[in-house]
Scaffold this active site. Structure first.
Site: not given
Length: 330
Positions: A157, A252, A282
């Site tokens: 991320s 995501d 995600h």
């Protein structure tokens, strides 16, 4: 951060103040170590030792979490990891399930940096920590039995933002890196990030909601700061960066950033492999107990690092067949 909201409701992302968020994050940090979460977050590999250490950088001292195989041997590759959390939350221990396994099975020494977080330390502080930490960790590799000439970077991320930027900086400085792994990466910090089709198509995803995605840059980045400068998507000098493996999650909101960045890398002559898990959300590699795709994704990350860092499989062959439920592009 997102895996904890089931136990503690998220704030109103559209209106949360920095002070309110810091309070919310403190509650999250208390929950993260709870035994209640272990079935969700997974248990670390018992064949790896997990210890704490410190890294001295100019004007500051940062904690690092070090994962080493139980069995001693010749100097091992070094994998430098950056946790996710939007540069506003998270900690290295949230990746224990993944990183302990990589350390034990690659085998390698994995060092995860506990970089400074906004809003107390807004951008560019986390970026500076990544830039300074990579050459410092390479120089200090011997103290953990690692080889500073065989280095890979890994980030999830917003941690992938740091890994990608550090890899670009390393190429410019001539620091040899052999591999990058970018997991559900955040690569575009501009408002353009909200215009990718996946941002709308995955608006109802249980993790990384659109409201949260919009709040993150507001909390992490000063209003006057040019967010293009921290967005790998717009970086120059991609030529010569280390080979990249990108893991994308099909549910995501950030998914389309992976494909766009992979294309930019290929145009710059960088070797890229990219895998998409259509049913993954995600941060799914932090939730192996909830998302079955976490295990095959972990295996392909391990394969990439072994191949690029010159590691020998620990008691098994390198997997080459695509795992069920994933789509591979090279």
């Amino acid at each position: 951060m997102r895996i904890l909201t089931a136990l503690r409701p998220a704030p109103d992302w559209d209106s949360v103040t920095p002070e309110q968020f810091v309070e919310f994050r403190a509650a999250q940090d208390r929950l993260r170590g709870s035994v209640l979460l272990r079935p969700l977050t997974g248990r670390p590999d018992r064949a790896a030792r997990i210890t704490g250490d410190v890294l001295d950088l100019p004007g500051r001292r940062l904690n690092v979490r070090v994962y080493t195989p139980d069995r001693a041997g010749p100097p091992l590759p070094l994998v430098i990891a950056f946790h996710g959390g939007g540069l506003i939350s998270g900690a290295p221990d949230q990746d224990d399930w993944l990183l302990a396994h990589l350390a034990a099975r690659c085998p390698a020494v994995v060092v995860s940096l506990d970089y400074r977080l906004a809003p107390e330390h807004p951008v560019p502080a986390p970026i500076a920590d990544a830039y300074d930490a990579v050459p410092a960790l390479a120089a200090a590799a011997g103290r953990w039995g690692a080889d500073g000439d065989r280095i890979g970077l890994l980030g999830s991320s917003a941690g992938a933002t740091l890994a990608a930027l550090a890899a670009i900086r390393a190429a410019g400085l001539g620091l040899p890196l052999r591999a990058q792994v970018l997991i559900n990466p955040q690569l575009d910090w501009t408002d353009r990030a909200f215009e990718y089709p996946s941002f709308t198509e995955n608006a109802k995803s249980p993790t990384a909601s659109p409201a949260e995605c919009r709040a993150v840059p507001r909390l992490a980045v000063p209003a006057s700061f040019d967010r293009r400068t921290i967005s790998p998507m717009y970086s120059d000098g991609l030529e010569g960066v280390a080979p990249v493996h990108i893991v994308a999650a099909g549910l995501d909101p950030l998914e389309d950033q992976s494909g766009a960045y992979a294309e930019r890398l290929r145009c710059a002559g960088v070797e890229v492999t990219a895998t998409r898990y259509p049913e993954a959300t995600h941060a799914f590699l932090s939730m192996p107990g909830a998302v079955p795709n976490a295990r095959p994704a972990r295996t392909e990350i391990l394969d990439h690092l072994r191949h690029r860092l010159g590691s020998a499989p620990a008691g098994g062959r390198r997997s080459t067949a695509p795992a069920p439920g994933r789509q591979v592009r090279r």
